[in-house]
Design a protein around this motif. Structure first.
Motif, PDB file in Angstrom:
ATOM      1  N   THR A 166       0.838  -1.200   0.000  1.00 24.85           N
ATOM      2  CA  THR A 166       0.000   0.000   0.000  1.00 24.85           C
ATOM      3  C   THR A 166       0.875   1.253   0.000  1.00 24.85           C
ATOM      4  N   VAL A 167       0.556   2.172  -0.902  1.00 18.38           N
ATOM      5  CA  VAL A 167       1.285   3.444  -0.926  1.00 18.38           C
ATOM      6  C   VAL A 167       0.522   4.430  -0.045  1.00 18.38           C
ATOM      7  N   VAL A 168       1.238   5.029   0.875  1.00 22.08           N
ATOM      8  CA  VAL A 168       0.640   5.991   1.796  1.00 22.08           C
ATOM      9  C   VAL A 168       1.406   7.307   1.671  1.00 22.08           C
ATOM     10  N   ALA A 169       0.669   8.420   1.505  1.00 23.41           N
ATOM     11  CA  ALA A 169       1.333   9.727   1.430  1.00 23.41           C
ATOM     12  C   ALA A 169       0.929  10.569   2.636  1.00 23.41           C
ATOM     13  N   PHE A 170       1.915  10.986   3.378  1.00 28.29           N
ATOM     14  CA  PHE A 170       1.701  11.850   4.546  1.00 28.29           C
ATOM     15  C   PHE A 170       1.822  13.315   4.150  1.00 28.29           C
ATOM     16  N   ALA A 196      -5.436  11.438  10.003  1.00 29.36           N
ATOM     17  CA  ALA A 196      -5.611  12.845   9.610  1.00 29.36           C
ATOM     18  C   ALA A 196      -4.354  13.410   8.936  1.00 29.36           C
ATOM     19  N   PHE A 197      -3.247  12.679   8.991  1.00 28.86           N
ATOM     20  CA  PHE A 197      -2.015  13.091   8.295  1.00 28.86           C
ATOM     21  C   PHE A 197      -1.931  12.494   6.884  1.00 28.86           C
ATOM     22  N   VAL A 198      -2.829  11.551   6.584  1.00 30.09           N
ATOM     23  CA  VAL A 198      -2.724  10.797   5.332  1.00 30.09           C
ATOM     24  C   VAL A 198      -3.458  11.526   4.203  1.00 30.09           C
ATOM     25  N   ARG A 199      -2.690  12.018   3.240  1.00 29.64           N
ATOM     26  CA  ARG A 199      -3.242  12.737   2.101  1.00 29.64           C
ATOM     27  C   ARG A 199      -3.939  11.769   1.163  1.00 29.64           C
ATOM     28  N   TYR A 200      -3.293  10.663   0.881  1.00 27.49           N
ATOM     29  CA  TYR A 200      -3.964   9.596   0.147  1.00 27.49           C
ATOM     30  C   TYR A 200      -3.335   8.243   0.438  1.00 27.49           C
ATOM     31  N   LEU A 201      -4.130   7.242   0.091  1.00 27.72           N
ATOM     32  CA  LEU A 201      -3.695   5.867   0.318  1.00 27.72           C
ATOM     33  C   LEU A 201      -4.135   5.047  -0.888  1.00 27.72           C
TER      34      LEU A 201
END
Ligand SMILES: Cc1cn([C@H]2C[C@H](O)[C@@H](COP(=O)(O)OP(=O)(O)OP(=O)(O)O)O2)c(=O)[nH]c1=O
Length: 189
Positions: free
Chosen positions: A121-125, A157-162
């Motif tokens: 999973t790609v997670v963007a903070f 709440a820090f995750v811009r997208y997943l």
């Protein structure tokens, strides 16, 4: 057929129950979780999940499920933070960047064979400022979690997208887990 969950993680048990699987017993796996020289994040997380499943004694009518979740920033592996300074270092590294959350599942079937699946999973903070890092460290949710954060809590709440598997990030990718259980002949309730 009896299911054994080789995990001490309450989140793995919750996710398993959510898809209709009810472990007959739970056992704590004791394995070497140190990263080996030259080991890629993918090889690491699969190896640990397989070792956890094998670390638990299995009776003839039992199948054993284990999982391992890790965070990879490039080739760097972020395990669980050792202390507050380590947690701060991880949050600074994740800040404003994309990372991968790799979550492996291993199932030992009635035939004794280990089968694995992995979710990536790609997670963007968002970029985290000092006050946000201080706030997150103070809330205590990051300790004991791979990469120093728990997506099921305040960190979401820090995750811009997943892109990938939310349950995989929490600790047990339910899509992959269901596929493994079904192919082993375990019927979900
Ligand atoms: C990234 C992330 C990890 N985690 C957790 C999942 C895992 O429990 C933990 C990573 O450690 P693991 O070594 O995968 O698992 P564990 O030690 O908790 O449990 P066991 O080995 O007995 O099965 O981090 C979250 O709960 N939320 C998250 O967002």
């Amino acid at each position: 057929m009896r299911l054994v969950l080789a995990s001490t993680s309450p989140r793995r048990l919750d996710l398993l129950k959510r898809i209709g699987a009810e472990p007959a017993r739970i056992a704590a796996p004791d394995v070497d979780e140190n990263v080996r020289a030259g080991e890629t994040p993918r090889a690491y997380v699969l190896r640990v999940a397989i070792d956890k499943a094998h670390a638990v004694p299995r009776a003839a009518d039992e199948i054993v499920l284990a999982g391992d979740t890790t965070i990879a920033v490039g080739r760097r592996i972020l395990a669980k933070p050792e202390d507050e300074a380590d947690l701060r270092r991880m949050l600074a590294l994740l800040s404003g960047r994309r990372h991968h959350c790799l979550s492996a599942v291993c199932l030992i079937g009635a035939d004794g064979k280990a089968r694995t699946r992995i979710s990536d999973t790609v997670v963007a903070f968002k970029r985290l400022n000092q006050a946000e890092i201080d706030w997150y460290v103070a809330c205590g949710e990051g300790m004991g979690k791979a990469g120093g954060y728990a997506i099921q809590g305040k960190a979401e709440a820090f995750v811009r997208y997943l892109a990938g598997s939310h349950s995989g990030v929490v600790g047990l990718p339910v899509f992959e887990t269901r596929a493994l259980l079904e192919s082993a002949g375990y019927s979900l309730g």
